[in-house]
Design a protein around this motif. Sequence first.
Motif, PDB file in Angstrom:
ATOM      1  N   ASP A 193      10.292 -15.293   6.576  1.00 38.25           N
ATOM      2  CA  ASP A 193       9.653 -15.187   7.898  1.00 38.25           C
ATOM      3  C   ASP A 193       8.346 -14.394   7.829  1.00 38.25           C
ATOM      4  O   ASP A 193       7.750 -14.064   8.855  1.00 38.25           O
ATOM      5  CB  ASP A 193      10.609 -14.549   8.918  1.00 38.25           C
ATOM      6  N   GLY A 194       7.921 -14.067   6.609  1.00 35.34           N
ATOM      7  CA  GLY A 194       6.642 -13.385   6.417  1.00 35.34           C
ATOM      8  C   GLY A 194       6.743 -11.875   6.375  1.00 35.34           C
ATOM      9  O   GLY A 194       5.764 -11.200   6.026  1.00 35.34           O
ATOM     10  N   SER A 195       7.897 -11.329   6.718  1.00 30.10           N
ATOM     11  CA  SER A 195       7.987  -9.865   6.749  1.00 30.10           C
ATOM     12  C   SER A 195       8.006  -9.300   5.326  1.00 30.10           C
ATOM     13  O   SER A 195       8.593  -9.887   4.404  1.00 30.10           O
ATOM     14  CB  SER A 195       9.228  -9.427   7.531  1.00 30.10           C
ATOM     15  N   LEU A 196       7.364  -8.153   5.182  1.00 30.19           N
ATOM     16  CA  LEU A 196       7.340  -7.476   3.878  1.00 30.19           C
ATOM     17  C   LEU A 196       8.654  -6.709   3.731  1.00 30.19           C
ATOM     18  O   LEU A 196       8.972  -5.846   4.553  1.00 30.19           O
ATOM     19  CB  LEU A 196       6.146  -6.526   3.830  1.00 30.19           C
ATOM     20  N   ILE A 197       9.416  -7.013   2.683  1.00 26.85           N
ATOM     21  CA  ILE A 197      10.718  -6.348   2.554  1.00 26.85           C
ATOM     22  C   ILE A 197      10.767  -5.400   1.360  1.00 26.85           C
ATOM     23  O   ILE A 197      11.684  -4.587   1.262  1.00 26.85           O
ATOM     24  CB  ILE A 197      11.883  -7.368   2.466  1.00 26.85           C
ATOM     25  N   ASN A 198       9.811  -5.482   0.473  1.00 28.89           N
ATOM     26  CA  ASN A 198       9.798  -4.525  -0.634  1.00 28.89           C
ATOM     27  C   ASN A 198       8.372  -4.319  -1.120  1.00 28.89           C
ATOM     28  O   ASN A 198       7.638  -5.284  -1.349  1.00 28.89           O
ATOM     29  CB  ASN A 198      10.695  -5.029  -1.782  1.00 28.89           C
ATOM     30  N   ALA A 199       7.988  -3.050  -1.239  1.00 24.59           N
ATOM     31  CA  ALA A 199       6.669  -2.707  -1.778  1.00 24.59           C
ATOM     32  C   ALA A 199       6.895  -1.511  -2.695  1.00 24.59           C
ATOM     33  O   ALA A 199       6.848  -0.368  -2.262  1.00 24.59           O
ATOM     34  CB  ALA A 199       5.692  -2.383  -0.660  1.00 24.59           C
ATOM     35  N   ARG A 200       7.179  -1.802  -3.937  1.00 27.64           N
ATOM     36  CA  ARG A 200       7.641  -0.755  -4.856  1.00 27.64           C
ATOM     37  C   ARG A 200       6.556   0.313  -5.053  1.00 27.64           C
ATOM     38  O   ARG A 200       5.362   0.024  -5.027  1.00 27.64           O
ATOM     39  CB  ARG A 200       8.080  -1.361  -6.186  1.00 27.64           C
ATOM     40  N   GLN A 201       7.030   1.542  -5.232  1.00 24.09           N
ATOM     41  CA  GLN A 201       6.185   2.705  -5.511  1.00 24.09           C
ATOM     42  C   GLN A 201       5.278   3.124  -4.355  1.00 24.09           C
ATOM     43  O   GLN A 201       4.420   3.995  -4.528  1.00 24.09           O
ATOM     44  CB  GLN A 201       5.342   2.490  -6.779  1.00 24.09           C
ATOM     45  N   ALA A 220       6.946   7.124   0.933  1.00 30.27           N
ATOM     46  CA  ALA A 220       8.068   7.019   1.866  1.00 30.27           C
ATOM     47  C   ALA A 220       7.599   6.707   3.278  1.00 30.27           C
ATOM     48  O   ALA A 220       8.305   6.054   4.044  1.00 30.27           O
ATOM     49  CB  ALA A 220       8.871   8.320   1.844  1.00 30.27           C
ATOM     50  N   ASP A 221       6.411   7.181   3.631  1.00 25.34           N
ATOM     51  CA  ASP A 221       5.966   6.941   5.009  1.00 25.34           C
ATOM     52  C   ASP A 221       5.184   5.630   5.169  1.00 25.34           C
ATOM     53  O   ASP A 221       4.612   5.354   6.213  1.00 25.34           O
ATOM     54  CB  ASP A 221       5.109   8.126   5.492  1.00 25.34           C
ATOM     55  N   PHE A 222       5.150   4.800   4.127  1.00 28.84           N
ATOM     56  CA  PHE A 222       4.455   3.507   4.218  1.00 28.84           C
ATOM     57  C   PHE A 222       5.228   2.584   5.172  1.00 28.84           C
ATOM     58  O   PHE A 222       6.443   2.418   5.039  1.00 28.84           O
ATOM     59  CB  PHE A 222       4.346   2.869   2.830  1.00 28.84           C
ATOM     60  N   ASP A 223       4.515   2.012   6.122  1.00 30.78           N
ATOM     61  CA  ASP A 223       5.161   1.187   7.147  1.00 30.78           C
ATOM     62  C   ASP A 223       5.108  -0.288   6.735  1.00 30.78           C
ATOM     63  O   ASP A 223       4.087  -0.953   6.901  1.00 30.78           O
ATOM     64  CB  ASP A 223       4.461   1.416   8.492  1.00 30.78           C
ATOM     65  N   ARG A 224       6.230  -0.785   6.215  1.00 30.40           N
ATOM     66  CA  ARG A 224       6.262  -2.182   5.769  1.00 30.40           C
ATOM     67  C   ARG A 224       6.048  -3.150   6.943  1.00 30.40           C
ATOM     68  O   ARG A 224       5.478  -4.228   6.772  1.00 30.40           O
ATOM     69  CB  ARG A 224       7.594  -2.483   5.080  1.00 30.40           C
ATOM     70  N   SER A 225       6.520  -2.732   8.117  1.00 28.26           N
ATOM     71  CA  SER A 225       6.437  -3.659   9.257  1.00 28.26           C
ATOM     72  C   SER A 225       4.988  -3.952   9.662  1.00 28.26           C
ATOM     73  O   SER A 225       4.718  -4.928  10.370  1.00 28.26           O
ATOM     74  CB  SER A 225       7.215  -3.104  10.445  1.00 28.26           C
TER      75      SER A 225
END
Length: 412
Positions: A115-123, A126-131
Motif C-alpha cells: 500500500d506504499g507505506s514504509l515499514i522498515n528503514a534500517r539504522q 528512533a525518532d524517525f517517522d516512517r509514516s
Amino acid sequence: MIDRDRIRQLLAERREGFSLPQAFYVDPAMHETDIKAVFETDWLFACNACEIRKPGDYLTLAIGENPVVILRDRDGQVRAFHNSCRHRGSRICGHEKGRANRLVCPYHQWVYELDGSLINARQMPADFDRSEHGLKPVHVEVICGMVYICLADDPPDLTRFREAVTPYIAPHMPERTKVAFEMTLIEDANWKLVIENNRECYHCAGNHPELLVTLVEFALPNDPRGPAEFKALMDRKTAKWDALGLPHQPADGGEEFRCIRLPFHEGAVSFTMDGGPACRKLLADFTEPDLGSVRMFRVPNNWNHFLADHIIHFRVLPLSQDKTAVRTTWLVHEDAVEGVDYDIDRLTEVWIATNAQDAELAAVNHAGIRSMGYQPGPYAPSEFMLTNFTNWYAGKMAAYAGSPTPIRLAAE
Ligand code: FES
Ligand SMILES: [Fe+2]
C-alpha cells in the motif's frame, strides 16, 4: 524546454485542419514540453489489470523522467506509485514486470508495503517517522480492465469517458482475459506522428495488405466514401448486434475519445489472414464470433480493438522527440489454452505486420518533416480525426502556455 512565448507563437502559426508547424514534431526541446503539458497532466493508458492479477504483481513504466510502478495490493486494489525511494530517491523496481511481497529499495533496503507505506528503514534513528515517508501515490482508474494513471495533483474527470465506453467494452469482459502476447516497438518518430498515423486509414490501401484482408477502412457508419455494399454490410451487421443488445453507434467523445463498433468484411470475424477466428474460445460467454470490432481510443496515448475472440491494446509513450515506444498486447479469454484454442502466430501476424508498416510510415513521415521544405499540409476529409487530435493537442499546449483559449486559424 520550449518557453511559453515560443509555444504561443507556434500556436499562432498553426492552421486548423493542417499538420502542425515543424517544431512541434522535430524540435528536441519540445519533448520536455510535451511531457509537461500533456503527459504529466492527463490520464494515460498503462496496461490491462489482468497483467497484475495477483497481490504483489507489478508493472513499471516511465512517463518522461517519471518512473511509475503499478501493482495489485493485498486487498486486490490496483495502485500506482512514483517508483522513487523516499530515502534518497533511488528507483525501486527495476524490472518491467514481476511479483514482490514487498517493495525493497536496492540502495539501502528501505522496505515498503504494497500500500506504499514504509515499514522498515534500517539504522534510522528512533525518532524517525516512517509514516511521513511512504511512497508517493499516483492516481489510478480502472475502466473495463484498462488501467489509466495520472501524474497530475488534480486529474481531469474521467466520468464521461467511463460512462460512454463501458456499454461497448464491458460485454467483452476484459477482466476475464490474459495476455497471450506482447511486444514493444521503438519507433523513430515523434509520438504525435504515431497517433496521427493511427487516426486515419487513408494510408491503409497503399500500405496494409494484411490488415485489409479483414478491416473495413471506413470509419463511420455513414461514411460518404462508403459504396452501397458497405452500407448494406452495416445494415446486416448492426441488425445482428442490435438483436444481441451490443451498442455500435459512434459515442460522442468529441476530441477526447472515440468508441464505435464496426464490421469486418463479409465472412471475416477477426484479424487473421483468412478472416476466421484467432481464438476458438471466445471472450466472455459469447457464442457469436462475428461481433465486428469495437474501436476505442482516448487521447493522448492509446487505441484498442475489442473483438469476439480477442482484445488488442496499444500504448504510446514518448522517449524523445524522435523516439516513441509502442507497446501492443493481445488478450484472450483467461481459460483459453495456447496450442489448443489459439496459436500465437495466427493471433498476432496481422498486427505485427501492420505495426511494422506503421512504424516505417511514421519514421518516414518524421524524416520528411525535418526538411527545410516542410510546410504544414491539409488533412483530407477522411483525416477528420487528425483535425480533432491536433485541435486537442493545441488546446493542451495553449493551456500550458497560458493562453486563455486555443489559438486557431480557420482552414482555407
Ligand atoms: S535510496 Fe532507497 S533506501 Fe536509500
Ligand atoms: Fe496503419
